[in-house]
Design a protein around this motif. Structure first.
Motif, PDB file in Angstrom:
ATOM      1  N   ASN A 118     -38.743  78.767  -8.804  1.00 46.27           N
ATOM      2  CA  ASN A 118     -37.828  78.855  -9.938  1.00 46.27           C
ATOM      3  C   ASN A 118     -38.046  80.137 -10.743  1.00 46.27           C
ATOM      4  O   ASN A 118     -37.128  80.659 -11.355  1.00 46.27           O
ATOM      5  N   GLU A 119     -39.284  80.618 -10.728  1.00 46.82           N
ATOM      6  CA  GLU A 119     -39.565  81.854 -11.474  1.00 46.82           C
ATOM      7  C   GLU A 119     -39.042  83.080 -10.744  1.00 46.82           C
ATOM      8  O   GLU A 119     -38.676  84.075 -11.361  1.00 46.82           O
ATOM      9  N   THR A 120     -39.007  83.012  -9.409  1.00 47.21           N
ATOM     10  CA  THR A 120     -38.574  84.165  -8.629  1.00 47.21           C
ATOM     11  C   THR A 120     -37.074  84.170  -8.364  1.00 47.21           C
ATOM     12  O   THR A 120     -36.434  85.212  -8.366  1.00 47.21           O
ATOM     13  N   LEU A 121     -36.537  82.984  -8.089  1.00 46.65           N
ATOM     14  CA  LEU A 121     -35.124  82.893  -7.702  1.00 46.65           C
ATOM     15  C   LEU A 121     -34.318  82.211  -8.794  1.00 46.65           C
ATOM     16  O   LEU A 121     -34.840  81.396  -9.548  1.00 46.65           O
ATOM     17  N   GLU A 122     -33.044  82.551  -8.845  1.00 48.80           N
ATOM     18  CA  GLU A 122     -32.163  81.865  -9.799  1.00 48.80           C
ATOM     19  C   GLU A 122     -31.682  80.565  -9.162  1.00 48.80           C
ATOM     20  O   GLU A 122     -30.526  80.448  -8.755  1.00 48.80           O
ATOM     21  N   LEU A 123     -32.581  79.605  -9.077  1.00 48.07           N
ATOM     22  CA  LEU A 123     -32.206  78.336  -8.441  1.00 48.07           C
ATOM     23  C   LEU A 123     -31.022  77.710  -9.169  1.00 48.07           C
ATOM     24  O   LEU A 123     -30.927  77.792 -10.391  1.00 48.07           O
ATOM     25  N   THR A 124     -30.118  77.102  -8.375  1.00 49.77           N
ATOM     26  CA  THR A 124     -29.021  76.366  -9.014  1.00 49.77           C
ATOM     27  C   THR A 124     -29.200  74.862  -8.844  1.00 49.77           C
ATOM     28  O   THR A 124     -28.531  74.075  -9.504  1.00 49.77           O
ATOM     29  N   GLY A 125     -30.115  74.485  -7.954  1.00 48.51           N
ATOM     30  CA  GLY A 125     -30.317  73.055  -7.769  1.00 48.51           C
ATOM     31  C   GLY A 125     -31.440  72.777  -6.799  1.00 48.51           C
ATOM     32  O   GLY A 125     -31.965  73.678  -6.148  1.00 48.51           O
ATOM     33  N   VAL A 126     -31.799  71.507  -6.719  1.00 48.59           N
ATOM     34  CA  VAL A 126     -32.898  71.083  -5.860  1.00 48.59           C
ATOM     35  C   VAL A 126     -32.376  70.019  -4.896  1.00 48.59           C
ATOM     36  O   VAL A 126     -31.518  69.220  -5.260  1.00 48.59           O
ATOM     37  N   ILE A 127     -32.872  70.057  -3.681  1.00 45.30           N
ATOM     38  CA  ILE A 127     -32.595  68.971  -2.743  1.00 45.30           C
ATOM     39  C   ILE A 127     -33.938  68.336  -2.380  1.00 45.30           C
ATOM     40  O   ILE A 127     -34.830  69.013  -1.866  1.00 45.30           O
ATOM     41  N   MET A 128     -34.115  67.090  -2.722  1.00 43.94           N
ATOM     42  CA  MET A 128     -35.361  66.390  -2.395  1.00 43.94           C
ATOM     43  C   MET A 128     -35.187  65.727  -1.038  1.00 43.94           C
ATOM     44  O   MET A 128     -34.249  64.950  -0.851  1.00 43.94           O
ATOM     45  N   THR A 129     -36.097  66.011  -0.128  1.00 45.26           N
ATOM     46  CA  THR A 129     -35.979  65.400   1.200  1.00 45.26           C
ATOM     47  C   THR A 129     -37.016  64.297   1.396  1.00 45.26           C
ATOM     48  O   THR A 129     -37.937  64.152   0.599  1.00 45.26           O
ATOM     49  N   LYS A 130     -36.818  63.542   2.460  1.00 41.55           N
ATOM     50  CA  LYS A 130     -37.762  62.519   2.926  1.00 41.55           C
ATOM     51  C   LYS A 130     -37.980  61.410   1.901  1.00 41.55           C
ATOM     52  O   LYS A 130     -39.071  60.848   1.813  1.00 41.55           O
ATOM     53  N   LEU A 131     -36.956  61.117   1.151  1.00 39.03           N
ATOM     54  CA  LEU A 131     -37.070  60.001   0.208  1.00 39.03           C
ATOM     55  C   LEU A 131     -37.079  58.660   0.923  1.00 39.03           C
ATOM     56  O   LEU A 131     -37.235  57.616   0.311  1.00 39.03           O
ATOM     57  N   ASP A 132     -36.873  58.701   2.246  1.00 42.35           N
ATOM     58  CA  ASP A 132     -36.917  57.469   3.022  1.00 42.35           C
ATOM     59  C   ASP A 132     -38.334  57.115   3.430  1.00 42.35           C
ATOM     60  O   ASP A 132     -38.580  56.052   3.968  1.00 42.35           O
ATOM     61  N   SER A 133     -39.285  58.004   3.192  1.00 41.96           N
ATOM     62  CA  SER A 133     -40.636  57.725   3.679  1.00 41.96           C
ATOM     63  C   SER A 133     -41.679  58.102   2.633  1.00 41.96           C
ATOM     64  O   SER A 133     -41.367  58.748   1.643  1.00 41.96           O
ATOM     65  N   GLY A 134     -42.907  57.715   2.880  1.00 40.60           N
ATOM     66  CA  GLY A 134     -44.001  58.090   1.975  1.00 40.60           C
ATOM     67  C   GLY A 134     -44.036  57.233   0.728  1.00 40.60           C
ATOM     68  O   GLY A 134     -43.214  56.328   0.557  1.00 40.60           O
ATOM     69  N   ASN A 135     -45.008  57.491  -0.135  1.00 38.60           N
ATOM     70  CA  ASN A 135     -45.086  56.660  -1.341  1.00 38.60           C
ATOM     71  C   ASN A 135     -45.488  57.448  -2.586  1.00 38.60           C
ATOM     72  O   ASN A 135     -45.910  56.884  -3.577  1.00 38.60           O
ATOM     73  N   ARG A 136     -45.359  58.760  -2.511  1.00 39.19           N
ATOM     74  CA  ARG A 136     -45.715  59.528  -3.704  1.00 39.19           C
ATOM     75  C   ARG A 136     -44.477  60.203  -4.271  1.00 39.19           C
ATOM     76  O   ARG A 136     -44.370  61.410  -4.319  1.00 39.19           O
ATOM     77  N   GLY A 137     -43.563  59.380  -4.682  1.00 43.59           N
ATOM     78  CA  GLY A 137     -42.251  59.892  -5.093  1.00 43.59           C
ATOM     79  C   GLY A 137     -42.219  60.617  -6.412  1.00 43.59           C
ATOM     80  O   GLY A 137     -41.159  60.965  -6.911  1.00 43.59           O
ATOM     81  N   GLY A 138     -43.402  60.864  -6.975  1.00 39.53           N
ATOM     82  CA  GLY A 138     -43.467  61.448  -8.309  1.00 39.53           C
ATOM     83  C   GLY A 138     -42.691  62.730  -8.493  1.00 39.53           C
ATOM     84  O   GLY A 138     -42.181  63.000  -9.581  1.00 39.53           O
ATOM     85  N   ALA A 139     -42.584  63.513  -7.425  1.00 42.60           N
ATOM     86  CA  ALA A 139     -41.895  64.796  -7.537  1.00 42.60           C
ATOM     87  C   ALA A 139     -40.447  64.604  -7.983  1.00 42.60           C
ATOM     88  O   ALA A 139     -39.928  65.382  -8.777  1.00 42.60           O
ATOM     89  N   ALA A 140     -39.827  63.559  -7.479  1.00 43.64           N
ATOM     90  CA  ALA A 140     -38.428  63.312  -7.841  1.00 43.64           C
ATOM     91  C   ALA A 140     -38.291  63.090  -9.342  1.00 43.64           C
ATOM     92  O   ALA A 140     -37.270  63.389  -9.943  1.00 43.64           O
TER      93      ALA A 140
END
Ligand code: GDP
Ligand code: MG
Length: 488
Positions: A235-257
């Motif tokens: 985010n500091e380097t690029l002018e991000l316009t949005g985020v795509i969170m992947t692999k929400l179907d698996s794992g258990n540390r969803g905190g990033a979302a």
């Protein structure tokens, strides 16, 4: 994905059983548990701190709603704070009219960039666009091959130029898109395992060369804090316009979302929910909050129920049902209340644990409700109150009047009688009727236990928890209505 968080919220909700209202101290206690669970789910600690503060303020300030227990009220506060934290919903794309729309995909290696490029191409194609995929990951020859395969599966062209540098490839690709009449160009860039200056230089140069209209950061939701930290750097380097969170179907540390919006200020636009090309979904903060709280759509169901059902009516009908004085008049009223809530299968789907049986629920037929209504309306007022007088000739008349077969009248009368007979059972379990009448309340086993205990102490007359909370909210005395409904 959010298993442990969900478990905690369930526990927190139970914790309020038996409490008559939200207080500063029971809110603080509950929030302590929530904080630990959030940190365990790898939510950024600053985000966590703000979240807890916001929850506390909201819970303390929340109005007491008639018929809603403190536990539910607390969960609703959490729900609304989660929505605020992750939202607002924003799946928009800055579509260009006169030139191809350029979408740059950035992210660490393995985050799901290439896969998501394919998914987006498929989505855009379905929306009537003409996408082109660009293989700007020249680190590994296999990466180009992977994108080509995806392009083939989706049915869109893939631009590749082996041996050229990624910024040049991307610029050339834009020209090619013009010529080929493509209106959206998706740039698949290379990622490293960790952020390094080479990677950042390359991706910024691509951005400089192509002036993307959207720069999406692709984040693997399973990487928790790492995902959030890398989001910050990108985010500091690029002018991000949005985020795509992947692999929400698996794992258990969803905190990033939960953290990423707050940390970057950029919306989560889409989520990846599987490896297949159509496993891409728009990110709905409210649905995500429901999922984290593990309650199906129970929050909206409660809101819906509160709008549609007149509590006094519901209470009266259920009381009569319990007392065995339930008549077709009450049954008719109940059918009408349920109709106000919307299609039956939608209601049932919202109950926790029912979502999985969605296919079976498709067989739930609302016509059944309308038919029952018609049959009852063809009965005389006397018959409605005294169903036992419905002999064969009366049933035939009712059938003619409502345009159904006599068999269907039999079925309704039989079902009605069964329903009354099952009262004892429902009294114990809360039962389906209880769920219809006041869904969230009937689901709370802990409250049931509490009511049973009260009953054992001779303090409660009604076995269903909803009455208890309704009664409490009206301030009437427990035990004050004993045997009011005598058999006629
Ligand atoms: N379960 C799951 N797997 C995914 C998802 N998105 C990507 N993947 C998998 O993650 C791995 C890396 O994906 P890839 O697109 O090659 O990542 P890249 O290195 O960023 O281009 C592959 O095995 C994908 O199938 C998702 O939403 N769910
Ligand atoms: Mg890739």
């Amino acid at each position: 994905m959010f298993d442990s968080l969900t478990k905690t919220f369930d526990g927190v909700r139970r914790r309020f059983a038996g409490k008559s209202k939200l207080t500063e101290s029971n809110i603080s206690e509950a929030l302590r548990e929530v904080r630990i669970a959030l940190l365990e789910a790898d939510v950024n600690f600053l985000v966590c701190k703000d979240f807890i503060t916001a929850c506390r303020t909201r819970a303390l300030g929340s109005e007491v709603i008639k018929g809603v227990s403190p536990g539910d009220q607390f969960i609703k506060s959490i729900h609304d704070t989660l929505v605020e934290l992750m939202g607002p919903e924003d799946p928009s794309i800055d579509w260009q009219k006169d030139s191809p729309t350029v979408v740059l995909m950035a992210g660490l290696q393995g985050s799901g960039k290439t896969t998501t490029c394919g998914k987006l191409a498929k989505k855009f194609l379905a929306e009537g666009k003409k996408p082109m995929l660009v293989a700007a990951d020249v680190q590994r020859p296999a990466a180009i091959e992977q994108l080509k395969v995806l392009g083939q599966q989706v049915g869109v062209p893939v631009y590749a130029e082996p041996g050229e540098s990624p910024p040049v490839i991307c610029r050339n690709a834009l020209e090619e898109a013009h010529t080929a009449g493509c209106d959206v160009v998706i740039l698949d860039t290379a990622g490293r395992l960790h952020i390094d200056s080479d990677l950042m230089k390359e991706v910024s140069e691509i951005a400089k060369n192509t002036s993307p209209h959207e720069i999406f950061l692709v984040l693997d939701s399973n990487t928790g804090q790492d995902a959030v930290n890398s989001a910050k750097e990108f985010n500091e380097t690029l002018e991000l316009t949005g985020v795509i969170m992947t692999k929400l179907d698996s794992g258990n540390r969803g905190g990033a979302a939960l953290s990423v919006k707050k940390v970057t200020g950029k919306p989560i636009k889409f989520i990846g929910v599987g490896e297949k090309l159509d496993n891409l979904a728009v990110f709905h903060p409210s649905r995500m909050a429901d999922r984290i709280l593990g309650m199906g759509d129970v929050v909206s169901l409660v809101e819906k129920a509160q709008d549609a059902i007149d509590e006094e009516d519901a209470e009266k009908a259920a009381k009569q049902l319990m007392a065995g004085t339930f008549t077709f008049v009450d049954f008719l009223k109940m059918l009408q209340m349920m109709k106000n809530m919307g299609p039956m299968k939608d209601i049932l789907k919202m109950l926790p644990g029912m979502g999985a049986n969605a296919a079976a629920l498709d067989n739930v037929d609302d016509k059944e409700f309308y038919r029952s209504e018609a049959i009852i309306q063809s009965m005389t007022p006397h018959e409605r109150v005294h169903p036992e007088i419905l002999n064969m000739s009366r049933r035939e008349r009712v059938a003619r009047g409502s345009g159904v077969t006599v068999e269907q009248v039999h079925n309704l009368v039989r079902g009605f009688k069964q329903m009354r007979n099952q009262m004892k059972d429902m009294r114990k379990k809360g039962g389906m009727f209880g769920k219809m009448m006041n869904p969230m309340k009937a689901l709370k086993k802990d409250q049931m236990k509490e009511v049973e205990k009260l009953e054992a102490d001779g303090k409660s007359i009604l076995g269903m928890p909803e009455f208890k909370s309704m009664r409490n909210s009206r301030g009437s005395r427990p035990g004050g209505k004993k045997k009011k409904n005598k058999r006629r």
